[in-house]
Structures are given as structure tokens and as C-alpha cells.
Design an enzyme around this catalytic site. Sequence first.
Site, PDB file in Angstrom:
ATOM      1  N   ASP A  38       0.685  -1.490  -0.466  1.00 12.00           N
ATOM      2  CA  ASP A  38       0.061  -0.209   0.055  1.00 12.00           C
ATOM      3  C   ASP A  38       0.995   1.194   0.098  1.00 12.00           C
ATOM      4  O   ASP A  38       2.598   1.063  -0.217  1.00 12.00           O
ATOM      5  CB  ASP A  38      -0.468   0.015   1.577  1.00 12.00           C
ATOM      6  CG  ASP A  38      -2.496   0.805   0.885  1.00 12.00           C
ATOM      7  OD1 ASP A  38      -2.472   1.543   0.773  1.00 12.00           O
ATOM      8  OD2 ASP A  38      -3.707   0.165   1.057  1.00 12.00           O
TER       9      ASP A  38
ATOM     10  N   HIS B 211      -3.646   2.782  -4.560  1.00 12.21           N
ATOM     11  CA  HIS B 211      -3.352   2.351  -3.714  1.00 12.21           C
ATOM     12  C   HIS B 211      -1.695   1.655  -3.839  1.00 12.21           C
ATOM     13  O   HIS B 211      -1.015   1.099  -3.154  1.00 12.21           O
ATOM     14  CB  HIS B 211      -3.654   1.178  -2.420  1.00 12.21           C
ATOM     15  CG  HIS B 211      -5.222   1.196  -1.614  1.00 12.21           C
ATOM     16  ND1 HIS B 211      -5.129   2.707  -0.582  1.00 12.21           N
ATOM     17  CD2 HIS B 211      -6.367   1.843  -2.027  1.00 12.21           C
ATOM     18  CE1 HIS B 211      -5.960   2.895   0.297  1.00 12.21           C
ATOM     19  NE2 HIS B 211      -7.021   3.010  -0.831  1.00 12.21           N
TER      20      HIS B 211
ATOM     21  N   ASP C  38      -9.206  -1.628  -4.739  1.00 13.67           N
ATOM     22  CA  ASP C  38     -10.488  -0.285  -3.773  1.00 13.67           C
ATOM     23  C   ASP C  38      -9.724   0.789  -4.242  1.00 13.67           C
ATOM     24  O   ASP C  38      -8.979   0.970  -4.231  1.00 13.67           O
ATOM     25  CB  ASP C  38     -10.935  -0.759  -2.254  1.00 13.67           C
ATOM     26  CG  ASP C  38      -9.085  -0.924  -1.227  1.00 13.67           C
ATOM     27  OD1 ASP C  38      -8.746  -1.744  -1.996  1.00 13.67           O
ATOM     28  OD2 ASP C  38      -9.319  -0.194  -0.332  1.00 13.67           O
ATOM     29  N   GLU C  39     -10.828   1.500  -3.974  1.00 10.20           N
ATOM     30  CA  GLU C  39     -10.493   3.051  -3.843  1.00 10.20           C
ATOM     31  C   GLU C  39      -9.677   3.373  -4.881  1.00 10.20           C
ATOM     32  O   GLU C  39      -9.263   4.854  -4.589  1.00 10.20           O
ATOM     33  CB  GLU C  39     -10.284   3.533  -2.864  1.00 10.20           C
ATOM     34  CG  GLU C  39     -10.708   2.786  -1.572  1.00 10.20           C
ATOM     35  CD  GLU C  39     -10.488   3.130   0.171  1.00 10.20           C
ATOM     36  OE1 GLU C  39     -11.497   4.496   0.624  1.00 10.20           O
ATOM     37  OE2 GLU C  39      -9.752   2.738   0.043  1.00 10.20           O
TER      38      GLU C  39
HETATM   39  C1  ACM Z   1     -11.236  -0.526   2.153  1.00 15.13           C
HETATM   40  O1  ACM Z   1     -11.567  -0.420   3.299  1.00 15.13           O
HETATM   41  N1  ACM Z   1     -10.636   0.895   1.264  1.00 15.13           N
HETATM   42  C2  ACM Z   1     -10.314  -1.870   1.740  1.00 15.13           C
END
Ligand code: ACM
Length: 750
Positions: free
Chosen positions: A189, A265, A320-321
Amino acid sequence: MQLKRTLIIYAAAVVLAACEAPREVAEVEVIPYPQSVVAGRGTVKLPSSLTFSADMPQAELNDLLAYLPDYALPMKPDGKDAFVQIIEVGENLLDSASAEGYKLSVDKQGVRIQAATAAGAFYGLQTLAQLARGKDELPVLTVEDAPRFPYRGLHLDVSRHFFDKEHVKKQIDLIATYKMNRLHWHLTDGGGWRLEIPGYPELTQVAAWRKPANYLEWRKDGRFYPQDTEGVYGGYYTADDVREVVEYARLRHVTVIPEIEMPGHSSEVLAVYPQLSCTGKPYTSGEVCIGNEDTFTFFEDVLDEVMRLFPSHYIHIGGDEASRRHWKACPKCQRRMREEGLKDESQLQSYMIARIERYLNGKGRDIIGWDEILEGGLAPNATVMSWRSTEAGIRAASMRHDAIMTPEDYFYLDRYQDDPETQPLAFGSTIPLAAVYSYDLPDTLSPAVEKHIIGVQGNTWAEYIPTPEHAEYMIYPRAMAIAEVGWTQPAHKDAENFRHRVNREVRHIEGMGYHPFPLSVQVLHAQEVDYNNRCIRLSLTSERYPIDIRYTTDGTEPTAVSALYEGEFVVKDSLLLAARLFDGDKPLGKTLHLRTDYHKAIGKTITYAKRGGYYTAKASYMAGGDAGLVDGKRGGKSYADGYWQGFCPNDLDATIDLGEVTDIHRVVACFMQVKSPNVFLPAQVDVYVSVDGKNFTLLGSDTCPEEEAAKEVAYVDLGWTGAPVPARFVRFHAKQRMKQFLFTDEIVVQ
Ligand code: ACM
Ligand code: ZN
């Protein structure tokens, strides 16, 4: 003022006890609670030196022998007369289809554990160790047990702060005793890359180190990876470290699932390989360029090493994100979209996930991704890890994809677990132990959908967790609740009984050298509004057990001789309660000061001004919708508990119609501030009244004290109090201080 203490709960318990089934059911101090416990008569003495025999394949016996030095009960192998006999029967003992089930019988001859697999035998041994803890005899009984879900996980983020392999092994050792069987290792990350990869030395020579050590400070400083190596913080795992952790976990029937984040990330990757970003420059984006073939070469090389090191069938690929911003402006990404016929950037992300899935499927592995992978079209064989809600997981399950539930409002272990004013800095909302324990799936799911929900997991994001001790503080005891949600069928869960068991367990793991949250010393409260009888039922409890709750209702501080709480209060108008925990004569924690009002606006009509309505993008922030601020229900310490109504970015501007002209003398609402997730106190509150709904008079304005506004966490009552005035309509206008989130739980009109 009227209040009445009732003993209804106690009366009900007596009635239940009187009509119990003929088979006596024992209560045992085991976490997670078994599906069936049948008590026999008497007890059997534990020999001073325990022996065991195991009828199981040699390789599994070797694994068991390798684990035994860390098992809670010292045992030596012996022949036929061993006190503990482990028998792998090679078939399922219970109706349940689970291979992880076991049957444990204690009688005068000793202990017999029958299981279909080595995992079942291991779980039988964990139950035995908890039954025998601190005892010199065992009750005669039979336990038949099997898990509710096959996937029972704990996630560790080792990027935002680095935790060494010994810390990881220590957590695996403990969660395995709670019959959890997955460790989701968040290895990469923006905070740092943590896995050595052949051919990519910069990942661990540069992108695993930083100054300063604390992630939040480093983030403020621009998140740069330094060129020099003096005084840097960080670390990574070598291939040997990983093999050691994986093997340690295997002996405890825990599968380690690695996560390699993509396409978002990934700023740490782009810091050292800027050519993989859309801009070609470091520190400009967290997302990799999906139009660049080198991006795929990179991740395939990384995943090849991951597959060499991790036998796990599942590889987590993140998902994600990811911001779509850079892809929109990138010629390579846009060309990829044209060539592949992708209509938007969500589909571009799905293209990448599906392509990586094909690569891993080709090598016999399957992917797990965060629930965002649903957005641009789900990869054909993906399992969805549902973090933003339970609904996303249900959506995946309805599409016949497996789903793992890890909803942030229940299972995020980076959130506060007690009154934030008493806690070290954490991320946002408060998820106390009881809220974690209360999690369940909706009971409306069809069996066809439910069978795709394979389990639950607690997530330990580490932005706010700088040390290994602090990680344990955030994980335990909440992981014990997640273990029980994952293992125990809902019919066998019991929150009150869990409270007793968890107190014992927390003291036990403290003795083992863990650093759990020692359980809240605050008085906790719950309210039920009874509109028919125009009253609020207020009940008190505590995480601690056993403990006394003492209270006053006259505004004085409770002492060791104040009234002892024995049952709920029925509040018909107002109750000014002060309550505190006492361990004998010793007061604990803070006094709970709680004003409960069956007030004049309860059940009345409320209308929001055009630019004064509540935030609707998240159900819990709606607090029940239009009735939310006049339903009598007060929130706890968390804005996400479903009682706090959120306003963003507009003001709260609402008018209550009391139905008839009424004398009022107080109009007040409590506001919350938690700065880290952008929840702020209002700048000012104005209260107006009207008798005709047209001409309003300002009764008063209230401003938030600067010392409260400066606090990270604060709860402040704002409004108006004065001599009685006649009013039918009450307008309450709370003005934003920061144009972020305002939260309040009730507009009290008296
Ligand atoms: C997350 O909490 N972004 C998976
Ligand atoms: Zn690009």
C-alpha cells in the site's frame, strides 16, 4: 418525574428455565461458543501429567507434534490408556457438511475427540484447553461442534505501519485458538511495500522505508520515500520470513492470504517505478497506468513470486478506492479503452482485474477483491470482500459469486471501541464490542444466496496503529466477537453470556503477554421508545463483568453507597441520570450523565428547508429519515450507530410542527465533533418559534465554545433555554462551521 424499575428480565429468565428441554444443557466458558453442549453427571479429575494418543495419518500427527509445544495444555504422547484420545474418523460426525467439526466427550475414562479432519481435531483440542483452563477437573459432557462459515478471518495491514514476522505469528497463534482460519496479509500500500520480489529490488530497498515513523506525520510531510537510509523507519519480509509465517500458520490450520493492491493504493510502486504511472512521474498518482503493458508485466512477475511463496488458493488483488482521474487524462489508458471497447474508466479497472484474474486462474488460483470490483463488471470467478456494506456482498452472492463480509460499520478494527474521549486516536466512528458481536446477515436471504456468503473477517488498517502493542489493543477483544459471529450459529449466540466469557478471556490473554483493550469502564446505555405508552425504557450495562452500576437521579455524583442498578428505567417525562461503575467501593471510569426526555417533539412532524436537509448517501447517517431527530432515540458515541443524523455540506435547517400551540422552555440538540473523519461542531445555532407557521421570532442563538471546537472529539448541547413561550412551530437552524459533516441525534423540545 416518574420512574420505575422493573424486574421483567429476571422474571422471564425464571420462566424459561422452568420449561427447558429434558437434556440438561451446560454453559461452558469457551469462545467461540459451541453449537451443542450436553452435560452429564459429575466431573473427572485431570491427571497431573496429561497424556494423549492420536489415531490419524502420520503426516498430520507430525504436524500436531510440531504444534504441541505451543498448545495451552502440556500433553505427552502415550499408548492406549492415554487420557486424551484423538480419533480421526474420516467422515463427518455432525449433520453439518463442515470438515472442521468435532465431537468432544468427557467421561470417567477421560477425553475423546473425534473429528473428520486434522482441523476438526485441532479445534476439539482448543475447546478442551479452554474447558480445562485453571481447573483440576473437567465436567462430564459432550460437545458437538462445527463452524457456521468456512471463512473466518483477520486482516493485518503491515504497510501503513510495519509489524515484524514475530508479531504476525503471535496473532496467528491466538486467533487459531478462537478457531479462526484465515490471515489476510495486506502486504502492499502507499505506506510501504513489504514483500521482497526478485528482480525488483527498489520495492524493498527504497519503497519499504520512510521518515518519520508515524504514518500520519509522514502523510502530512508529503509521503516521500527518502534517498538516504539514515534514521529510516520500515521493513519488509524476505522469502524465508514468508515461508516461516506460512508454515507456522499451517500448523494452526490458518491459511495466509496475501494481498497485492492494484490498480489503486499503489503510490509506493510508482515512487520507484514512475514509468508505470499515467504521468510517468513519481508522487503524482496512486493508480497504475492500465494502458501500459509494462504494468501487467510488473504485476505478473510479482504474482509469480507470490504464488511461489503462498500456497493459498486465493490471492487478494485489492481493487478498492482507485481514482479514475489520471486514466481519464491518459492517452495510453484512453487508447486501451477504445481498443477493448470499454465505455468508461470503471470498465477499464474491471478490464485490469479480469485480466489479472485470467492470469491467476491459469495457474490454478482464484482472486478475492474489495467490493469496488463489482462496479465496472465483475470478473467471472472473483470472490468479493464486502467492506462498504453488507449489501454489496449480497449483490455478489446473488450473482453466484462467493462473498466475505467485512462491513466497515461492524468489523473495522481501526475504529474507536469506546468513548473516544478516553481512547488513543483512532479512525472515525466507534464500534464497541457489543456492536461487533451483534452482526448478522439479514434473515430474508434465500438459501441459494446465503450459501455464497462464505464468511466474515475483521480488518486492522494501521494508519492510526503505530506499534504492535497498539495493534493488539485494537484487535482484541473485538476479534473474539468476530470469531463467534463466524463460528457460532445465531441461535447459539448470547450477548450476555459472551460478556461474561470475554471478561475471563481478556484477563487470560493479558497473562499470556498480549495487550488487549481491557474492556470499557464506562456505563453503557440503551433506549427503547414506547410510543403507545409514551415512555422511554432506559437500560444500563457494562462491558465489565462482574461489576456494580450505581446511580443517582438528583444531580449528585454516584458513590459506593448510591442505589444499585437492577433493571430498566421507564421514563415518562424526564430523567436526569448519573451512573457509574463500582468494583466494590472503587469507582471506575467516568460518570455517565444522561438526560432522557419523553419530550414534546417526539412523534411530531418535521420539515427540512430546501438547503437544510440531511445527507442521504449513507443509510446510517439518515438515522431513520425524516423522523430521526424527533423519535426520542439518542445516539451513543458513534456517528455511525444509526441514531445520529448527518448534514453535509449544507446546514441543518428544520421546522417541527407540534400540532397545537404549546408552552415551551427549552429547545436543544447535541452535536458531535470527531475531526479525523471531518465531523465538526456547528458554528452557531438559531432557534425560532411561530404560532402560525408564517411569522417566526428568533428566541435565541447559541455558539459553540472555542475550547470545544478545538478538541479532536467533543459532544456539545446547543440551543435555547428560557422562560416559557407559546409556540406551535419550532425552527432549528444549525450553521456549518467547516462545510463538512454536522451530526446531531435529536432536537429536544420541552
Ligand atoms: C478499504 O477499506 N479501502 C478496503
Ligand atoms: Zn494511463
